[in-house]
Scaffold this motif. Sequence first.
Motif, PDB file in Angstrom:
ATOM      1  N   GLN A 229       2.310   1.657  -3.462  1.00  0.00           N
ATOM      2  CA  GLN A 229       1.311   2.158  -4.410  1.00  0.00           C
ATOM      3  C   GLN A 229       1.077   3.651  -4.225  1.00  0.00           C
ATOM      4  O   GLN A 229       0.984   4.402  -5.197  1.00  0.00           O
ATOM      5  CB  GLN A 229      -0.010   1.396  -4.266  1.00  0.00           C
ATOM      6  CG  GLN A 229      -1.082   1.881  -5.208  1.00  0.00           C
ATOM      7  CD  GLN A 229      -2.255   0.945  -5.306  1.00  0.00           C
ATOM      8  OE1 GLN A 229      -2.640   0.612  -6.411  1.00  0.00           O
ATOM      9  NE2 GLN A 229      -2.835   0.506  -4.205  1.00  0.00           N
ATOM     10  N   LYS A 230       1.030   4.087  -2.988  1.00  0.00           N
ATOM     11  CA  LYS A 230       0.828   5.514  -2.715  1.00  0.00           C
ATOM     12  C   LYS A 230       1.966   6.342  -3.306  1.00  0.00           C
ATOM     13  O   LYS A 230       1.724   7.370  -3.939  1.00  0.00           O
ATOM     14  CB  LYS A 230       0.719   5.754  -1.207  1.00  0.00           C
ATOM     15  CG  LYS A 230       0.393   7.173  -0.850  1.00  0.00           C
ATOM     16  CD  LYS A 230       0.194   7.345   0.638  1.00  0.00           C
ATOM     17  CE  LYS A 230      -0.141   8.786   0.947  1.00  0.00           C
ATOM     18  NZ  LYS A 230      -0.333   8.997   2.389  1.00  0.00           N
TER      19      LYS A 230
ATOM     20  N   ARG B 231       1.943   6.475  -7.227  1.00  0.00           N
ATOM     21  CA  ARG B 231       0.915   7.332  -7.822  1.00  0.00           C
ATOM     22  C   ARG B 231       1.442   8.747  -8.073  1.00  0.00           C
ATOM     23  O   ARG B 231       0.853   9.497  -8.852  1.00  0.00           O
ATOM     24  CB  ARG B 231      -0.334   7.348  -6.956  1.00  0.00           C
ATOM     25  CG  ARG B 231      -1.085   6.025  -7.020  1.00  0.00           C
ATOM     26  CD  ARG B 231      -2.280   5.980  -6.090  1.00  0.00           C
ATOM     27  NE  ARG B 231      -3.199   7.079  -6.280  1.00  0.00           N
ATOM     28  CZ  ARG B 231      -4.244   7.062  -7.110  1.00  0.00           C
ATOM     29  NH1 ARG B 231      -4.495   5.988  -7.823  1.00  0.00           N
ATOM     30  NH2 ARG B 231      -5.038   8.107  -7.204  1.00  0.00           N
TER      31      ARG B 231
ATOM     32  N   THR C  75       0.832  -1.209   0.000  1.00  0.00           N
ATOM     33  CA  THR C  75       0.000   0.000   0.000  1.00  0.00           C
ATOM     34  C   THR C  75       0.862   1.253   0.000  1.00  0.00           C
ATOM     35  O   THR C  75       0.579   2.215  -0.725  1.00  0.00           O
ATOM     36  CB  THR C  75      -0.946  -0.010   1.221  1.00  0.00           C
ATOM     37  OG1 THR C  75      -1.784  -1.164   1.126  1.00  0.00           O
ATOM     38  CG2 THR C  75      -1.797   1.236   1.277  1.00  0.00           C
ATOM     39  N   LYS C  76       1.919   1.257   0.796  1.00  0.00           N
ATOM     40  CA  LYS C  76       2.838   2.406   0.809  1.00  0.00           C
ATOM     41  C   LYS C  76       3.508   2.583  -0.550  1.00  0.00           C
ATOM     42  O   LYS C  76       3.680   3.706  -1.023  1.00  0.00           O
ATOM     43  CB  LYS C  76       3.890   2.249   1.905  1.00  0.00           C
ATOM     44  CG  LYS C  76       3.355   2.452   3.294  1.00  0.00           C
ATOM     45  CD  LYS C  76       4.463   2.355   4.322  1.00  0.00           C
ATOM     46  CE  LYS C  76       3.913   2.631   5.701  1.00  0.00           C
ATOM     47  NZ  LYS C  76       4.955   2.913   6.670  1.00  0.00           N
TER      48      LYS C  76
END
Length: 97
Positions: free
Chosen positions: A32-33, A36, A29-30
């Motif tokens: 992916q953030k 982006r 998740t980190k």
Amino acid sequence: GYCGTQVTKDNVDELVVLSDYYQVQFVKTKCQKLLRAFPVTSFRLVQAHKHGLKKQHERCVLVIDTAIDFAKQIPAMKQLISDARDKSDWEGALDEL
């Protein structure tokens, strides 16, 4: 356990692979953030697809689709510009009469 390693632009590509392989969702998740914030490229699209980065994948597809749509319009834009130039040249010639 988690060793406190930060996800950075220098290690994000490796951490995406590792977090996907070992199924460490909070690291993924980190990653992916952070990803982006990077420019969309074909590499980023494939990476997102391969490693299940849904939001990143959607973003890449949207940006690439938009670019393709824009590119398809270029011939029509060139024609409009050409037509506008021709029209203004013609109107300028009439003004000289």
